[in-house]
Structure formats: C-alpha cells, structure tokens
Design a protein around this motif. Structure first.
Motif, PDB file in Angstrom:
ATOM      1  N   HIS A  32       0.813  -1.213   0.000  1.00 37.90           N
ATOM      2  CA  HIS A  32       0.000   0.000   0.000  1.00 37.90           C
ATOM      3  C   HIS A  32       0.853   1.272   0.000  1.00 37.90           C
ATOM      4  N   GLY A  33       0.183   2.362  -0.308  1.00 38.43           N
ATOM      5  CA  GLY A  33       0.837   3.660  -0.337  1.00 38.43           C
ATOM      6  C   GLY A  33       0.737   4.385   0.983  1.00 38.43           C
ATOM      7  N   GLU A  34       1.068   5.679   0.929  1.00 32.61           N
ATOM      8  CA  GLU A  34       1.103   6.490   2.145  1.00 32.61           C
ATOM      9  C   GLU A  34      -0.283   6.730   2.720  1.00 32.61           C
ATOM     10  N   ASP A  35      -1.333   6.414   1.965  1.00 32.62           N
ATOM     11  CA  ASP A  35      -2.702   6.551   2.477  1.00 32.62           C
ATOM     12  C   ASP A  35      -3.138   5.347   3.295  1.00 32.62           C
ATOM     13  N   LEU A  55      -2.001  -8.654   1.573  1.00 30.72           N
ATOM     14  CA  LEU A  55      -1.894  -7.217   1.849  1.00 30.72           C
ATOM     15  C   LEU A  55      -1.349  -6.992   3.258  1.00 30.72           C
ATOM     16  N   PRO A  56      -0.054  -6.736   3.394  1.00 33.85           N
ATOM     17  CA  PRO A  56       0.488  -6.380   4.711  1.00 33.85           C
ATOM     18  C   PRO A  56       0.343  -4.878   4.964  1.00 33.85           C
ATOM     19  N   THR A  57       0.336  -4.507   6.224  1.00 39.84           N
ATOM     20  CA  THR A  57       0.362  -3.104   6.618  1.00 39.84           C
ATOM     21  C   THR A  57       1.771  -2.789   7.110  1.00 39.84           C
ATOM     22  N   HIS A  58       2.422  -1.829   6.482  1.00 36.93           N
ATOM     23  CA  HIS A  58       3.801  -1.513   6.834  1.00 36.93           C
ATOM     24  C   HIS A  58       3.922  -1.116   8.307  1.00 36.93           C
ATOM     25  N   PRO A  59       5.046  -1.426   8.941  1.00 32.28           N
ATOM     26  CA  PRO A  59       5.255  -0.998  10.335  1.00 32.28           C
ATOM     27  C   PRO A  59       4.997   0.496  10.508  1.00 32.28           C
ATOM     28  N   GLY A  60       4.224   0.824  11.532  1.00 28.88           N
ATOM     29  CA  GLY A  60       3.895   2.217  11.812  1.00 28.88           C
ATOM     30  C   GLY A  60       2.586   2.665  11.216  1.00 28.88           C
ATOM     31  N   PHE A  61       2.081   1.941  10.212  1.00 30.68           N
ATOM     32  CA  PHE A  61       0.794   2.257   9.599  1.00 30.68           C
ATOM     33  C   PHE A  61      -0.296   1.398  10.239  1.00 30.68           C
ATOM     34  N   GLY A  62      -1.540   1.873  10.153  1.00 31.12           N
ATOM     35  CA  GLY A  62      -2.680   1.082  10.597  1.00 31.12           C
ATOM     36  C   GLY A  62      -2.508   0.522  11.983  1.00 31.12           C
ATOM     37  N   GLN A  63      -2.602  -0.809  12.106  1.00 37.82           N
ATOM     38  CA  GLN A  63      -2.457  -1.480  13.388  1.00 37.82           C
ATOM     39  C   GLN A  63      -1.095  -2.166  13.541  1.00 37.82           C
ATOM     40  N   SER A  64      -0.189  -1.958  12.572  1.00 35.66           N
ATOM     41  CA  SER A  64       1.141  -2.564  12.682  1.00 35.66           C
ATOM     42  C   SER A  64       2.009  -1.717  13.610  1.00 35.66           C
ATOM     43  N   PRO A  65       2.615  -2.328  14.624  1.00 39.75           N
ATOM     44  CA  PRO A  65       3.409  -1.556  15.587  1.00 39.75           C
ATOM     45  C   PRO A  65       4.619  -0.895  14.933  1.00 39.75           C
ATOM     46  N   MET A  67       8.500  -0.138  14.697  1.00 41.33           N
ATOM     47  CA  MET A  67       9.666  -0.964  14.979  1.00 41.33           C
ATOM     48  C   MET A  67      10.909  -0.080  14.914  1.00 41.33           C
ATOM     49  N   ALA A  68      11.699  -0.093  15.970  1.00 48.24           N
ATOM     50  CA  ALA A  68      12.869   0.775  16.045  1.00 48.24           C
ATOM     51  C   ALA A  68      13.880   0.486  14.946  1.00 48.24           C
ATOM     52  N   ASN A  69      13.921  -0.768  14.487  1.00 47.98           N
ATOM     53  CA  ASN A  69      14.908  -1.145  13.472  1.00 47.98           C
ATOM     54  C   ASN A  69      14.358  -1.094  12.046  1.00 47.98           C
ATOM     55  N   ILE A  70      13.143  -0.583  11.880  1.00 46.92           N
ATOM     56  CA  ILE A  70      12.549  -0.417  10.547  1.00 46.92           C
ATOM     57  C   ILE A  70      12.188   1.060  10.408  1.00 46.92           C
ATOM     58  N   ASP A  71      13.030   1.817   9.711  1.00 47.33           N
ATOM     59  CA  ASP A  71      12.746   3.243   9.596  1.00 47.33           C
ATOM     60  C   ASP A  71      13.089   3.827   8.226  1.00 47.33           C
ATOM     61  N   THR A  72      13.350   2.969   7.236  1.00 52.43           N
ATOM     62  CA  THR A  72      13.608   3.437   5.872  1.00 52.43           C
ATOM     63  C   THR A  72      12.869   2.536   4.890  1.00 52.43           C
ATOM     64  N   VAL A  73      12.695   3.026   3.678  1.00 54.33           N
ATOM     65  CA  VAL A  73      12.108   2.204   2.616  1.00 54.33           C
ATOM     66  C   VAL A  73      13.007   1.016   2.316  1.00 54.33           C
ATOM     67  N   ALA A 179       3.949   7.812   9.930  1.00 52.48           N
ATOM     68  CA  ALA A 179       4.805   6.800   9.315  1.00 52.48           C
ATOM     69  C   ALA A 179       5.291   7.258   7.939  1.00 52.48           C
ATOM     70  N   THR A 180       4.432   7.937   7.189  1.00 57.62           N
ATOM     71  CA  THR A 180       4.853   8.470   5.893  1.00 57.62           C
ATOM     72  C   THR A 180       6.020   9.429   6.061  1.00 57.62           C
ATOM     73  N   ALA A 181       5.945  10.299   7.062  1.00 55.27           N
ATOM     74  CA  ALA A 181       7.044  11.219   7.323  1.00 55.27           C
ATOM     75  C   ALA A 181       8.320  10.465   7.691  1.00 55.27           C
ATOM     76  N   LEU A 182       8.185   9.401   8.461  1.00 55.89           N
ATOM     77  CA  LEU A 182       9.348   8.611   8.855  1.00 55.89           C
ATOM     78  C   LEU A 182      10.071   8.049   7.634  1.00 55.89           C
ATOM     79  N   TYR A 183       9.309   7.448   6.720  1.00 57.82           N
ATOM     80  CA  TYR A 183       9.918   6.756   5.590  1.00 57.82           C
ATOM     81  C   TYR A 183      10.277   7.676   4.427  1.00 57.82           C
ATOM     82  N   ALA A 184       9.582   8.798   4.292  1.00 56.88           N
ATOM     83  CA  ALA A 184       9.693   9.555   3.038  1.00 56.88           C
ATOM     84  C   ALA A 184      10.127  11.009   3.191  1.00 56.88           C
ATOM     85  N   TRP A 185      10.446  11.437   4.407  1.00 61.31           N
ATOM     86  CA  TRP A 185      10.725  12.868   4.589  1.00 61.31           C
ATOM     87  C   TRP A 185      12.096  13.289   4.061  1.00 61.31           C
ATOM     88  N   GLU A 186      13.125  12.513   4.364  1.00 59.79           N
ATOM     89  CA  GLU A 186      14.487  12.933   4.017  1.00 59.79           C
ATOM     90  C   GLU A 186      15.308  11.753   3.514  1.00 59.79           C
TER      91      GLU A 186
END
Length: 263
Positions: A32-35, A55-65, A67-73, A179-186
């Motif tokens: 899924h996308g940032e929505d 259809l998985p929900t990426h970490p930080g989105f929806g109900q997926s917790p 994760m400190a070690n998942i912070d980039t695409v 979560a979108t900001a985490l993965y896509a901001w910089e």
C-alpha cells in the motif's frame, strides 16, 4: 519453510505486521501507499479473483506496531523479501502503489528470485529533475484540499468527515501520516540512487498511472520510470489520478489481468 501466512498478524524476525489474505492461486503481494491499506476497497477483492492477494500493513501504519529497526524504505524492501523467503513464496506478482511502488522497486533491484512480474502504480522513489527542481509536491506543507486536487480526478472521493470517525479511526489516520514522514521525509519521497539501479529489474514490469495524476505525472515522472526499467510498459487509466486502483478499481484490475496473462 512455511506456506500459509497467519491471518491477521505476522511476526518475523521480531517485526509484527498486520496482514490480510484473500483468494487462491498465485501469490500477489500488494504494497500500500502512504494513504494506508485499502483491504475493504473494491480493487482488493477484485484482485483476489486473479490469485492469492496478500496485503500487509507496513510498520507504523494502521495497526502494525512501530519498529525501532525499521525506519527506511530500504528496510521495508528487505522485510518483504524476507517474508517471501520465510513463507517460501515463488512466482510472486508484486503490486505496489505510490510509496508501495517505491518499496516494490527497491525489492526488485535487490532480488527478483521469487518474483514473476511487477506492477508499479504511480510509484514515487526516483529523482527525475535536477537538484533545484522539486519533482513531488510537499504533502506536509500544502493544504489538504490542494493535495487532494493534485492526487484525485474526482476530489469528492477523498472527502472525510472527521467528526463522524471513531478515536481508533482517527488514530490510524494520524499514524499513517506519521509513518509516511518517517519513511519519506528525508530525502523527500525518493532514493537518490534508485533510478540508476532500476536497470537491475529483470522481470516484466507494468507501470500504471491515472491520466489526471498531477502529483507525479505520467508524462514526466512515469516516462522516466519506464525508460529506466528494461522492457517496462507504461499504461494510463482515464478518469483517475494518483490512486487509479481506488478511483477506477474495475479498470485497474482489468489492466493488471491483461498484463499478467500477456507475459
């Protein structure tokens, strides 16, 4: 090796994911996308008629917790390659939408060993213009109405009455944005090195775009993506913007179906 993904939740290498499956047959991994995920949207049930839609929900989105070690695409791309390995999935069709298209492209430049075909739906992730040119509008700075105008053929489809939403629904919207900001901001919505790596994609690839996408346009951004992937096709859907799977679900799935049987 496991073959069935547990319904509702998956835990892999300490990473927990909300995940949903529908249908039977060849695996179709939907990113899924940032929505956020649209598991109740018509396109998902229609796609499940073509195979086993996952259809998985990426970490930080929806109900997926989170994760400190998942912070980039990049982390997400390796995570989903690990999911394919852990559940011994072969000949996987990956369908990625916007941010999910970026993740799918990053997966494919790393390994196509378990992939059969790639469908990138208005993917972000590459830099097209020079360093002074903004390729993608800033969704965090623009008014919400302007973002909707850029992303939808019919902006009324994006209308949300926040006063009618539950606290849980409002929390999901806030988490998706965070979560979108985490993965896509910089860097903003791209990997500076991805474009030069797209030549590594060795499976048939379809780029699907809405003709009215003013967020990342098919004629500029889509053409650049197509030209960077060997043999890739670019197909445009009328009366749709950045989310053709949402605005034109039947036409979207028909284009995907035609691509899957053509190669």
């Amino acid at each position: 090796m496991k073959s069935r993904i547990p319904s509702g939740q998956l835990t892999l290498h300490s990473v927990q994911l909300e995940i949903h499956e529908h249908g039977q047959g060849r695996p179709i991994l939907v990113l899924h996308g940032e929505d956020g995920p649209h598991r109740q949207a018509p396109f998902f049930s229609l796609l499940a008629k073509e195979g086993r839609a996952i259809l998985p929900t990426h970490p930080g989105f929806g109900q997926s917790p989170d994760m400190a070690n998942i912070d980039t695409v990049d982390d997400l791309a390796y995570l989903y390659l690990d999911v394919l390995d852990a559940y011994d999935l072969h000949n996987v069709v990956v369908v990625g939408c916007s941010l999910g298209g970026w993740i799918a492209a990053e997966m494919a430049v790393k390994s196509t060993a378990r992939l059969s075909q790639l469908v990138l739906v208005a993917p972000v992730g590459i830099k097209v213009g020079d360093r002074e040119t903004r390729d993608i509008p800033d969704i965090f700075a623009l008014p919400a109405e302007e973002v909707t105008r850029l992303q939808y053929y019919d902006p009324s489809m994006a209308g949300v009455d926040y006063a009618t939403l539950s606290d849980d629904e409002l929390t999901v919207i806030a988490r998706n944005r965070e979560a979108t900001a985490l993965y896509a901001w910089e860097p903003y919505f791209h990997n500076p090195k991805l474009r030069q790596r797209l030549h590594r994609i060795s499976v048939p690839t379809l780029l699907l775009w809405g003709a009215s996408d003013r967020f990342v346009t098919p004629g500029y951004y889509g053409t650049a993506y197509r030209d960077a992937i060997p043999g890739a096709q670019l197909d445009v859907i009328d009366q749709a913007g950045h989310w053709p799977h949402v605005e034109q679900p039947e036409m979207f799935v028909e284009r995907v179906r035609s691509f899957l049987v053509s190669v």
